[in-house]
Design a protein around this motif. Structure first.
Motif, PDB file in Angstrom:
ATOM      1  N   ALA A   1       0.762  -1.190  -0.011  1.00  0.00           N
ATOM      2  CA  ALA A   1       0.135  -0.052  -0.054  1.00  0.00           C
ATOM      3  C   ALA A   1       0.855   1.198  -0.023  1.00  0.00           C
ATOM      4  O   ALA A   1       0.536   2.129  -0.563  1.00  0.00           O
ATOM      5  CB  ALA A   1      -1.048   0.123   1.339  1.00  0.00           C
TER       6      ALA A   1
ATOM      7  N   SER B   1      -2.878   2.856  -0.849  1.00  0.00           N
ATOM      8  CA  SER B   1      -3.927   1.967  -0.331  1.00  0.00           C
ATOM      9  C   SER B   1      -5.111   1.666  -0.968  1.00  0.00           C
ATOM     10  O   SER B   1      -5.841   0.876  -1.106  1.00  0.00           O
ATOM     11  CB  SER B   1      -4.446   2.617   1.303  1.00  0.00           C
ATOM     12  OG  SER B   1      -5.132   3.884   0.806  1.00  0.00           O
TER      13      SER B   1
ATOM     14  N   MET C   1      -4.291  -0.956  -3.416  1.00  0.00           N
ATOM     15  CA  MET C   1      -4.149  -2.113  -2.511  1.00  0.00           C
ATOM     16  C   MET C   1      -5.612  -2.963  -2.431  1.00  0.00           C
ATOM     17  O   MET C   1      -5.677  -4.089  -2.792  1.00  0.00           O
ATOM     18  CB  MET C   1      -3.221  -2.208  -1.224  1.00  0.00           C
ATOM     19  CG  MET C   1      -3.235  -3.338  -0.499  1.00  0.00           C
ATOM     20  SD  MET C   1      -2.297  -4.835  -1.544  1.00  0.00           S
ATOM     21  CE  MET C   1      -0.683  -3.807  -1.845  1.00  0.00           C
TER      22      MET C   1
ATOM     23  N   VAL D   1      -6.284  -2.369   5.384  1.00  0.00           N
ATOM     24  CA  VAL D   1      -5.391  -1.509   4.314  1.00  0.00           C
ATOM     25  C   VAL D   1      -6.303  -0.369   4.312  1.00  0.00           C
ATOM     26  O   VAL D   1      -5.513   0.859   4.221  1.00  0.00           O
ATOM     27  CB  VAL D   1      -5.299  -2.110   2.934  1.00  0.00           C
ATOM     28  CG1 VAL D   1      -4.823  -1.031   2.080  1.00  0.00           C
ATOM     29  CG2 VAL D   1      -4.578  -3.371   2.940  1.00  0.00           C
TER      30      VAL D   1
END
Length: 321
Positions: A196, A201, A204, A278
């Motif tokens: 990330a 992020s 991800m 995440v």
């Protein structure tokens, strides 16, 4: 790894132009990894992947890992990081079907996640534990029961004895994986965090979501379609088939995955928990942009054509086995 002598003049020309100590032109004679090559439908890479290695080096530096020694392109809807040989050379395996169904930023996320396994304390990739697991799995593969009706009774007896002798190996693998399960899951969370940081992020989370929503469509499409479609048509049709999945079906898969606590395997935490973790990370924007991935695609296309041929041949063989 052996270099193709025919690439010598190209290497000599590219080295000063790219200010590189060495430019790999791989023929994929990875003798320590031949069995994995067959299992993952790996193909030879006859072209020089300058942009790909530059991208991997940059990602590796961001996740605190060493430089990548080799890259293999395969026909699985997955990606992986591993080592081979007594010198523990680093190998990144890219499943081209997965690569195609991801966005450029999601591709960075999956590469960063896999490369993070070289620096996240994952014992499965360590020198001693990783080597032991690899050797035991090879023994398990060699001793697997693989008898068919036309093989004869003598072969049935031999196969049964071999499978029986392999029971201690299977038990040891189970015990090791059980002991490593918690540490492996922590390593996955750490790899997600490092990925990330590199990709962002949001990328991800989107990549992890694709494993739940888009990957099943790709996996279901490949085997039967590979028999009837040519190598040049397979990838275009794959992308079209995945893109045609209705939003309602994608949402149904997300909900089912959450209810079933779906995961890649027992070494991974449930995917929805990884996504929630995440989302809490502060890395909204990544350190590596999508423009760098777009330079890589032309380098992969020639090898991808050969991957499609390998998938087609394997699908045809399965029909007559």
């Amino acid at each position: 790894m052996n270099l193709n002598p025919e690439h010598g003049p190209m290497l000599l020309q590219l080295a000063p132009e790219t200010v590189a100590d060495l430019v790999w032109a791989t023929t994929w004679e990875l003798h320590a990894n031949l069995s994995n090559r067959a299992a993952h439908r790996l193909t030879q890479l006859p072209v020089i992947m300058v942009s790909l290695y530059a991208l991997l080096d940059r990602i590796g530096a961001r996740v605190g890992g060493p430089k990548t020694d080799a890259v293999a392109l395969g026909g699985m809807v997955n990606a992986a990081f591993g080592t081979y040989g007594w010198r523990r050379r680093r190998l990144v395996i890219i499943g081209y079907p997965l690569w195609l169904i991801l966005t450029p930023q999601e591709r960075i996320a999956v590469l960063a996640h896999e490369m993070a396994h070289s620096s996240n304390g994952d014992a499965r990739h360590g020198l001693f534990v990783g080597s032991a697991l690899h050797s035991l799995r090879e023994l398990r593969g060699v001793a697997r029961f693989d008898w068919h009706e036309d093989d004869g009774l003598a072969d049935l007896f031999a196969q049964a004895l071999l499978a029986l002798a392999a029971l201690p190996v299977r038990a040891l693998i189970f015990a090791l994986e059980l002991l490593l399960r918690r540490s492996s899951q922590r390593a996955e969370y750490r790899a997600d965090e490092l990925g990330a940081r590199v990709a962002g992020s949001r990328a991800m989370v989107s990549m992890l979501d694709a494993l739940t929503t888009r990957s099943p469509s790709a996996e279901g499409f490949l085997e039967p379609s590979a028999v009837v479609l040519g190598a040049s048509d397979l990838w275009d049709e794959l992308q079209a088939r995945v893109a045609a999945v209705p939003d309602e079906e994608l949402e149904r898969r997300r909900q089912a995955a959450r209810e079933e606590k779906a995961r890649v395997d027992d070494t991974h935490p449930p995917t929805y928990l990884r996504m929630e973790r995440v989302r809490q990370l502060p890395y909204v924007e990544g350190e590596v942009g999508a423009a760098e991935v777009e330079k890589v695609q032309p380098e992969l296309e020639q090898a991808a054509y050969r991957v499609a041929g390998t998938i087609r041949d394997a699908a045809r063989s399965a029909l007559y086995h």
